[in-house]
Scaffold this motif. Structure first.
Motif, mmCIF file in Angstrom:
data_model
loop_
_atom_site.group_PDB
_atom_site.id
_atom_site.type_symbol
_atom_site.label_atom_id
_atom_site.label_comp_id
_atom_site.label_asym_id
_atom_site.label_seq_id
_atom_site.Cartn_x
_atom_site.Cartn_y
_atom_site.Cartn_z
ATOM 1 N N VAL A 38 0.845 -1.209 0.000
ATOM 2 C CA VAL A 38 0.000 0.000 0.000
ATOM 3 C C VAL A 38 0.876 1.254 0.000
ATOM 4 N N ALA A 39 1.951 1.229 0.783
ATOM 5 C CA ALA A 39 2.799 2.421 0.879
ATOM 6 C C ALA A 39 3.439 2.781 -0.460
ATOM 7 N N ASP A 40 3.544 1.813 -1.363
ATOM 8 C CA ASP A 40 4.174 2.081 -2.667
ATOM 9 C C ASP A 40 3.211 2.715 -3.667
ATOM 10 N N LEU A 41 1.936 2.734 -3.336
ATOM 11 C CA LEU A 41 0.948 3.184 -4.312
ATOM 12 C C LEU A 41 0.840 4.707 -4.303
ATOM 13 N N GLU A 42 0.786 5.274 -5.479
ATOM 14 C CA GLU A 42 0.644 6.725 -5.633
ATOM 15 C C GLU A 42 -0.524 6.983 -6.573
ATOM 16 N N LEU A 43 -1.383 7.919 -6.215
ATOM 17 C CA LEU A 43 -2.462 8.315 -7.117
ATOM 18 C C LEU A 43 -2.377 9.824 -7.326
ATOM 19 N N PRO A 44 -2.819 10.305 -8.472
ATOM 20 C CA PRO A 44 -2.813 11.755 -8.688
ATOM 21 C C PRO A 44 -3.646 12.467 -7.615
ATOM 22 N N ARG A 45 -3.183 13.587 -7.129
ATOM 23 C CA ARG A 45 -3.878 14.439 -6.147
ATOM 24 C C ARG A 45 -4.029 13.755 -4.790
ATOM 25 N N MET A 46 -3.177 12.761 -4.549
ATOM 26 C CA MET A 46 -3.305 11.998 -3.308
ATOM 27 C C MET A 46 -2.887 12.823 -2.094
ATOM 28 N N GLY A 125 -0.949 17.614 2.136
ATOM 29 C CA GLY A 125 -0.412 17.261 0.820
ATOM 30 C C GLY A 125 0.760 16.307 0.857
ATOM 31 N N ASP A 126 1.505 16.305 1.953
ATOM 32 C CA ASP A 126 2.546 15.299 2.080
ATOM 33 C C ASP A 126 2.659 14.863 3.535
ATOM 34 N N ARG A 127 3.375 13.816 3.735
ATOM 35 C CA ARG A 127 3.444 13.210 5.065
ATOM 36 C C ARG A 127 4.094 14.153 6.084
#
Lengths: 794, 293
Positions: A38-46, A125-127
């Protein structure tokens, strides 16, 4: 051993692949870092979510001042329990009338009940930005601190604070059940032995922590949730119910899952909260639990108190047992299996491989201000096995009987099986005595005793610990009922041969490292008569796999394996039917071998599977009424019981109390073996976790309810240097009840190893009269057991 | 597990690093191996505004064996020190102790000087430093001073270094040819910080113990020498060190400590085992010294 006859309707095709130690097809991606979690997954506007969690074990939430956050509603978003008040709380599913319920809001609304309870979710927007905001918000939560309830004893003390005021008590369950005539057993006893045992609270610590990514596509009205879960379909049903969505608009994907061990079986509150937030924001939201958070907020396991009275004859025969099993449930009686998950399962499994014909069980559970207790490999069974096997050794020592001999006198013989235990568990088949004898032969028991005697004279303390076990598996309707926590279920698999002749197997039993892609491919390859390389196994996506409960409680090999075998058998018939049309032969005269269909005895008259599959789809002259080469089959098996024996050889440094493990021998009997290499590795992995429980692992809480094991410097899991060589030997007693004679496995090592270690230490320290009453066996406790410092209860 | 914002300064010279440190002593932290600092930042237990990184500074990773000394630069990796044959020849005790510092991955990055400056009382390097003796070279914008090992450790994670000072090197005194040593620690697992540990160094002259240095770590807020035990031993003929003397030394060691309880062991355990390890330390050191003498 006698060959167990498997009734023909239960038979599966076993040819080139089943039983072969073939290398795991999934390993290359695990080992090369190309697996995607799951941590590897990126989606636009995530967006990234971080939790604000309670620093107090027990408190009322007075206010959460979100106005302290700059950019609120623009670059930072906050969700509190109030924002999610319309989401129904999570409640356990156990069908027992006198079990009190403890509804858990997915984010706490009025009260927090353990350090780590969710108070708010911050999204940014980011961690990094999310963590900065979460730190700021943490300081802006106002609490009214309530008295903590850090233990079962405190929970039931007069005037104890209540976790749920409306319940009027912290003890949510207490029930007595009698099996057989214990009065008679105790009246007939020569001796009665008692113990009060505290089984330690420890937990799964999978390599991948929990994690959820949720995305709602408005255009398709489709919610997709990626979660590190063991039960994708079940989670889909729960999410749909909790969020009020039609289930066909929810898709759950468990991508690569880096270990679960039962912890990822229940529904995590985060698995509801994060999808809710994604729906609200209309953007993908990802939450990845960090390791610190995992030690606070993820479920923990195995803590219970077991008080026993054991009636025995002078010959060491176990006549009857009275047992009280008290669970420390933590802050909530967790969803799915409740706080009874430990004590109820411990009580029902207590007799193990022994002939115990009278048993009174009293099962209780209390709430405490600690992280909730939920499933972890060997649920309940570990504690029961630990206290039983320690007790048997103590009885043997007191009566002057060898620990192997006392087990021989009480163990069920394989010719006595099937046997219904006094608690109602129907043991199908097994090799209880044979496992014990093989283990003793492998370690050369007599030679060890001679060496032990000699070295003791030199001031060296070696010990040997035995732990025999029965492992309940095949967790379907029958097995869960026999365990005392009924949960009807079934699982399905779909086997499909495509027009080119390659095979896709879609299973509902999701995988999180167990090697299903390999084991199921072996079964399908034998079932269809094809090469394993032509089989692909898919799972973990509710869109592409059929419904089922997923993977937990050693169910997948039995249930998933049988569904694959049954569906493969159907497809094989479909193939033969088409081939018969093509070859102008009778289907009964055809064989499939290595992907080629031929007339038996006339190999020249043949077609490749690719040719037949192509024709099945494209050639209207030969195709069947239902042209697709596919079948979906279910299975809801009878309970099966694996068994085995773990023997630990250890040495204790009598001056420092340090325990060194020298050697471990494990005998595993899980019926028909699909892949011996996977079985061996499962046994080894489970034993390592059992070593953790025996020597290292414990979630420690202070008297103030504060957790003291919040990093992996304090919560100690065994590393490779702490694990001795583990030899695994196999016996094979196929189940007469299950399809293919397959039994589940994988928990036995964790069930048995703690007692084997404890017994090895107690054996080494027999000259000191050491009696193990709790785990882990830290050096401090070992010196106390020897009387070198303080008292063992210190 | 993400640190709050900070500025990273990749320094090219000690002077540059000292200038940065001087500008904001309390808001800056020196980083070399980072094996303790970075986890503390990720847990938000430390939140320096400026990280003054010594790693790019040329020549700071020296491993120099002199006459009776061993000098390690601030960026000399534990792994490099552990693998140095010169170090093993000069101070085998240090090599042996390094094998107990974390795991190889940690030692590949961690530094000996950093571990000493971090001053975890249960860590191996401070105890070895205190036992061997020596000095820390402390530089600041104002100049350079030496801090003796016995003056360096103040308390838990606290040393005599000022916030604007950088320990650019640590010099160990290396033992002479007629000494023997012992290093032992009790840990729950290999690589953990010690529950309790001992470092011993005994020197023989004419068959008698001429110098005794014993340090317990994990038993107090700093590693501690055991003067009472050392006095008991100095002047005693090696052959007279018998079970009674060892038992007395063990009692003295236990009596010198008032360790507290934590989740890994009680104070009682630490006191008891400090005595056990002290006796073992004396016995093994004497065996080693006698074998060399």
């Amino acid at each position: 051993m006698s060959e167990t006859i498997i009734e023909s309707h239960l038979a599966i095709r076993k040819d080139k692949w089943i039983g072969k130690p073939t290398k795991r097809v999934e390993d290359p991606r695990y080992l090369t870092g190309t697996a995607r979690y799951v941590a590897d997954l990126e989606l636009p506007r995530m967006l990234h979510a971080v939790y604000v969690r309670s620093p107090h074990p027990h408190a009322r939430i007075l206010s959460v001042d979100t106005s302290v956050l700059p950019g609120l509603g623009k670059s930072v978003w906050v969700f509190t329990g109030q924002d999610l008040r319309d989401v129904p709380p999570l409640i356990d599913h156990v069908a027992l009338d006198n079990l009190l319920r403890t509804p858990q809001n997915v984010i706490a609304i009025d009260k927090v009940r353990f350090v780590g309870d969710a108070v708010a979710v911050v999204v940014a927007g980011d961690r990094y930005a999310a963590e900065d905001a979460a730190e700021q918000l943490s300081a802006a939560v106002e609490y009214e601190v309530l008295p903590p309830v850090p233990s079962v004893e405190a929970a039931n003390a007069p005037g104890a604070a209540l976790l749920f005021d409306d319940l009027g008590t912290n003890e949510i369950y207490r029930q007595t059940e009698k099996h057989g005539d214990t009065e008679k057993a105790f009246a007939a006893a020569d001796r009665v032995f008692t113990t009060r045992f505290h089984h330690n609270r420890y937990g799964a610590a999978p390599m991948e922590t929990r994690g959820v990514l949720a995305n709602y596509e408005r255009s398709e009205q489709q919610l997709t949730v990626w979660s590190s879960t063991q039960m994708p379909h079940f989670l889909r049903s729960v999410i749909a119910g909790q969020l009020g969505l039609p289930e066909h608009r929810v898709r759950v994907i468990a991508p690569e899952v880096g270990g679960g061990f039962g912890q990822k079986m229940c529904t995590s509150p985060e698995e509801i909260a994060i999808p809710f937030i994604a729906l609200q924001l209309g953007r993908p939201v990802k939450w990845i639990e960090d390791r610190h958070e995992h030690l606070l907020a993820a479920t923990q396991a195995k803590e219970e108190f077991i008080n026993l009275e054991v009636a025995v004859s002078n010959e060491g025969k176990l006549l009857g047992v009275r047992g009280e099993f008290i669970g420390d449930g933590g802050g909530y009686s967790f969803n799915t299996e409740s706080a009874l998950i430990e004590p109820a399962l411990a009580a029902k499994s207590f007799p193990g491989p022994y002939r115990i014909e009278a048993f009174d069980e009293e099962v209780a559970a209390s709430l405490t201000n600690k992280s909730p207790v939920a499933a972890y490999r060997g649920v309940g069974w570990t504690a029961a096995n630990t206290v039983r096997e320690i007790m048997i050794d103590e009885i043997a020592r007191e009566l002057g009987i060898d620990p192997v001999e006392i087990r021989r006198r009480n163990m069920l013989r394989s010719d006595e099986l099937p046997y219904r235990s006094v608690t109602g568990q129907l043991y199908d088949s097994g090799s209880y005595l044979e496992s014990l004898e093989l283990a003793m032969k492998t370690v050369d028991y007599d030679a060890f005793r001679t060496m032990q005697e000699r070295l003791r004279e030199q001031g060296r303390y070696l010990g040997l610990g035995i732990s025999s076990y029965v492992e309940q598996t095949a967790w379907g309707s029958d097995s869960s009922a026999q365990a005392g926590t009924p949960l009807p279920s079934h699982d399905n698999s779909t086997v499909t041969v495509d027009p080119s002749g390659t095979v896709t197997v879609a299973v509902s039993t999701s995988c999180h490292g167990q090697g299903h892609e390999t084991s199921y491919a072996q079964i399908a390859a034998d079932g269809l008569g094809v090469d394993m390389a032509d089989v692909k196994v898919v799972f973990g996506d509710t869109l592409t796999s059929p419904y089922g409960l997923g993977t937990y409680a050693s169910r997948s090999a039995v249930i998933g394996g049988a569904t694959v075998a049954r569906a493969s058998a159907d497809v094989r018939e479909q193939i033969l039917k088409v081939a018969a049309n093509m070859l102008e032969a009778n289907p009964d005269d055809l064989v499939i071998e290595d992907g080629t269909i031929s007339v038996a005895g006339t190999p020249s008259v043949s077609k490749t599977l690719a040719e037949v599959a192509y024709a099945a789809y494209w050639d209207s002259e030969v195709r069947s009424d239902e042209p697709m080469l596919t079948s979906t089959r279910f299975y809801d098996p009878p309970a099966t019981y694996a068994n085995g024996c773990v023997v630990v050889l250890a040495e204790v440094d009598a001056d420092t109390g340090v325990v060194t493990l020298d050697r471990i021998v494990a005998i595993e009997d899980c019926g028909t073996v699909i892949n011996p290499m996977i079985v061996e590795a499962q046994v080894q992995g489970a034993i390592v976790q059992g070593i953790g429980g025996a020597l290292f692992e414990q979630f420690v809480y202070g008297d103030d309810g504060q957790p003291l094991t919040t990093t992996y410097m304090d919560y100690l899991i065994p590393t490779s240097t702490d694990v001795p060589p583990i030899e695994v030997l196999s016996l094979e007693s196929p189940s007469p009840f299950s399809i293919g004679g397959i039994k589940g496995m994988g928990e036995g090592g964790q069930i048995a190893a703690p007692a084997a270690v404890a017994n090895a230490v107690a054996d080494a320290l027999a000259p000191f009269g050491a009696r193990v009453r709790k785990l882990p066996l830290a050096p401090d406790y070992v010196l106390r057991l020897m009387g070198k410092i303080g008292s063992p209860n210190g | 597990m993400k640190p709050p914002p900070f500025t990273h300064h990749a320094c090219r010279s000690v002077e540059e690093a000292l200038g940065l440190l001087d500008a904001d002593p309390d808001g800056s932290k020196v980083i070399s191996g980072g094996q303790s600092l970075v986890p503390m930042m990720n847990l938000r237990l430390a939140s320096p505004a400026h990280l003054v990184d010594l790693n790019p500074i040329p020549g700071l990773n020296g491993i120099d064996v002199g006459r009776g000394t061993l000098t390690l630069g601030a960026t000399a990796r534990q792994h490099a020190v552990e693998r140095s044959a010169d170090v093993t020849a000069a101070a085998p005790l240090l090599t042996a102790a390094l094998a107990h510092v974390g795991h190889p991955q940690i030692r590949n990055r961690g530094t000996v000087v950093g571990s000493i400056c971090h001053a975890d009382p249960a860590a191996e390097m401070p105890a070895v430093f205190l036992t061997l003796g020596g000095e820390v070279t402390a530089q600041s914008a104002a100049g350079t001073r030496s801090i003796a090992a016995e003056d360096f450790f103040d308390s838990y994670l606290t040393t005599a270094l000022e916030p604007n000072e950088i320990a650019t090197a640590v010099t160990f005194n290396t033992p002479n040819g007629s000494s023997g040593w012992h290093f032992e620690e009790v840990t729950r697992r290999h690589g953990d910080f010690a529950i309790i540990g001992v470092v011993a160094l005994l020197t023989l002259a004419d068959g008698r113990i001429s110098d005794a240095r014993l340090t317990i770590f994990g038993g107090a807020a700093t590693p501690v020498r055991l003067p009472a035990v050392e006095q008991l031993l100095v002047g005693v003929a090696a052959g007279d060190v018998d079970a009674d003397l060892l038992a007395q030394a063990a009692r003295e060691a236990s009596a010198a400590l008032r360790p507290g309880d934590d989740i890994h062991a009680s104070g009682d355990y630490r006191r008891h085992v400090a005595g056990v390890l002290t006796a073992r330390g004396i016995r093994t050191s004497l065996e080693r010294a006698s074998a060399r003498a």
